[in-house]
Design a protein around this motif. Structure first.
Motif, mmCIF file in Angstrom:
data_model
loop_
_atom_site.group_PDB
_atom_site.id
_atom_site.type_symbol
_atom_site.label_atom_id
_atom_site.label_comp_id
_atom_site.label_asym_id
_atom_site.label_seq_id
_atom_site.Cartn_x
_atom_site.Cartn_y
_atom_site.Cartn_z
ATOM 1 N N UNK A 85 0.836 -1.217 0.000
ATOM 2 C CA UNK A 85 0.000 0.000 0.000
ATOM 3 C C UNK A 85 0.865 1.260 0.000
ATOM 4 N N UNK A 86 1.970 1.198 0.733
ATOM 5 C CA UNK A 86 2.818 2.389 0.837
ATOM 6 C C UNK A 86 3.644 2.616 -0.438
ATOM 7 N N UNK A 87 4.207 1.530 -0.986
ATOM 8 C CA UNK A 87 5.168 1.701 -2.084
ATOM 9 C C UNK A 87 4.543 1.555 -3.473
ATOM 10 N N UNK A 88 3.565 0.665 -3.603
ATOM 11 C CA UNK A 88 2.945 0.439 -4.931
ATOM 12 C C UNK A 88 1.432 0.392 -4.718
ATOM 13 N N UNK A 89 0.844 1.524 -4.337
ATOM 14 C CA UNK A 89 -0.571 1.494 -3.948
ATOM 15 C C UNK A 89 -1.500 0.919 -5.020
ATOM 16 N N UNK A 90 -1.169 1.141 -6.276
ATOM 17 C CA UNK A 90 -2.065 0.647 -7.338
ATOM 18 C C UNK A 90 -2.092 -0.884 -7.384
ATOM 19 N N UNK A 91 -1.022 -1.523 -6.901
ATOM 20 C CA UNK A 91 -1.017 -2.992 -6.885
ATOM 21 C C UNK A 91 -1.965 -3.505 -5.799
ATOM 22 N N UNK A 92 -2.037 -2.782 -4.686
ATOM 23 C CA UNK A 92 -3.000 -3.142 -3.631
ATOM 24 C C UNK A 92 -4.427 -2.930 -4.139
ATOM 25 N N UNK A 93 -4.640 -1.848 -4.867
ATOM 26 C CA UNK A 93 -5.961 -1.582 -5.454
ATOM 27 C C UNK A 93 -6.333 -2.703 -6.427
ATOM 28 N N UNK A 94 -5.372 -3.100 -7.251
ATOM 29 C CA UNK A 94 -5.609 -4.180 -8.230
ATOM 30 C C UNK A 94 -6.011 -5.473 -7.509
ATOM 31 N N UNK A 95 -5.247 -5.830 -6.461
ATOM 32 C CA UNK A 95 -5.535 -7.088 -5.744
ATOM 33 C C UNK A 95 -6.890 -7.018 -5.045
ATOM 34 N N UNK A 96 -7.203 -5.870 -4.494
ATOM 35 C CA UNK A 96 -8.478 -5.691 -3.780
ATOM 36 C C UNK A 96 -9.677 -5.793 -4.731
#
Ligand SMILES: Cc1cc2nc3c(=O)[nH]c(=O)nc-3n(C[C@H](O)[C@H](O)[C@H](O)COP(=O)(O)OP(=O)(O)OC[C@H]3O[C@@H](n4cnc5c(N)ncnc54)[C@H](O)[C@@H]3O)c2cc1C
Length: 266
Positions: A85-96
């Motif tokens: 979430x801190x370093x690659x927030x869009x990857x957390x958004x993608x997984x969510x």
């Protein structure tokens, strides 16, 4: 009746040995695709090698300018990771945004990219960020990994162990989701890095692809209006009951603009 031998292994070496001893064996990760394929008799492996007990394939670590994610990390773990979430927030958004809660709790990063469904989300993140896929045999650059519909560079016996994602300066992901499955009708991942901008599209074509024209435009002006009017050709895009190729081509521009806006909003 299903007739297969089940093996629960505890190391990558054990899994590789089981695969090497039987060419009809298959790896089992979260089972979100493979179990359905077995039930529908689309796959009939002689042996299932369950990766669920391999500790070395789990975990998410910040490592210098990279986030390294074990292949058996679930989508829910990636979505909840503080480092992601801190370093690659869009990857957390993608997984969510993948599937539903059950799919996110069971499905894994490694299973998703090994399967390479044309509408899967992770291929856009992996290519958009220029990640490196690490297997038990070698490291593969994202640009060389995805070969086509359900086709990757993986060789028989090869096991994805982790994926290393370089931390970008900015990134965003936007998906026009199928309202039933949440698979991407079109998903676009945009990353701004020290060496340029990368734009990766999933769902639109047989496999993930980059859009050099958008990457060039965003390198000059990292703003939604730089890409939203760039048209991709619909010649090689998917056309099915969910969307025509022409509509998918239109969505690529819209989702790219939204992905850039999301990147700028953080
Ligand atoms: C209802 C539903 C909705 C979904 N919605 C979405 C969505 O919105 N977006 C999305 O991206 N995905 C979606 N998925 C797919 C899901 O997210 C899983 O990622 C995907 O099914 C495969 O991951 P898995 O871990 O379950 O792999 P499995 O089903 O266990 O395995 C899939 C394939 O990968 C191979 N494999 C597994 N792990 C490895 C490894 N480490 N190395 C090499 N080969 C390996 C297996 O042998 C098998 O061939 C959905 C699935 C379902 C059932």
């Amino acid at each position: 009746m299903y007739a297969f031998n089940y093996h629960k292994v505890s190391s990558v070496a054990d899994a590789a040995a089981k695969l090497a001893s039987n060419s009809e064996a298959k790896l089992l990760a979260g089972g979100q695709t493979l179990i359905a394929a077995l039930k529908m008799r689309l796959a009939s492996p002689s042996d299932l090698v369950d990766l669920g007990g391999i500790a070395e394939m789990r975990g998410i670590k910040a490592d210098g300018g990279k986030i390294v994610i074990g292949a058996m990390s679930t989508h829910a773990e990636v979505a909840a990771s503080k480092d992601v979430k801190q370093s690659i927030p869009a990857l957390a958004v993608l997984a969510e945004g993948i599937g539903d809660r059950m799919v996110r709790n069971m499905g894994t990063l490694g299973g998703s990219i090994a399967n390479t469904d044309p509408a899967a989300d992770y291929p856009a993140g992996v290519v958009g960020l220029g990640a490196t896929i690490v297997t038990n045999q070698r490291s593969i650059a994202a640009d060389d990994f995805f070969k086509g519909m359900y086709d990757t560079a993986l060789q028989p016996g090869e096991i994805i162990t982790k994926v290393s994602f370089p931390v970008p300066q900015k990134c965003g992901y936007s998906k026009f989701a199928n309202p039933a499955s949440r698979y991407a009708i079109v998903g676009v991942f945009v990353a701004q890095t020290a060496s340029g901008v990368r734009v990766a599209v999933t769902g639109a074509g047989p496999s993930v692809f980059r859009v050099p024209e958008m990457e060039k435009a965003l390198a000059a002006n990292f703003a939604p209006e730089a890409v939203s009017r760039i048209k991709v050709s619909d010649g090689n895009l998917n056309s099915d009951m969910h969307a025509s190729a022409e509509y998918r081509a239109h969505l690529v521009g819209v989702m790219a603009g939204r992905a850039v806006a999301a990147a700028l909003a953080r």
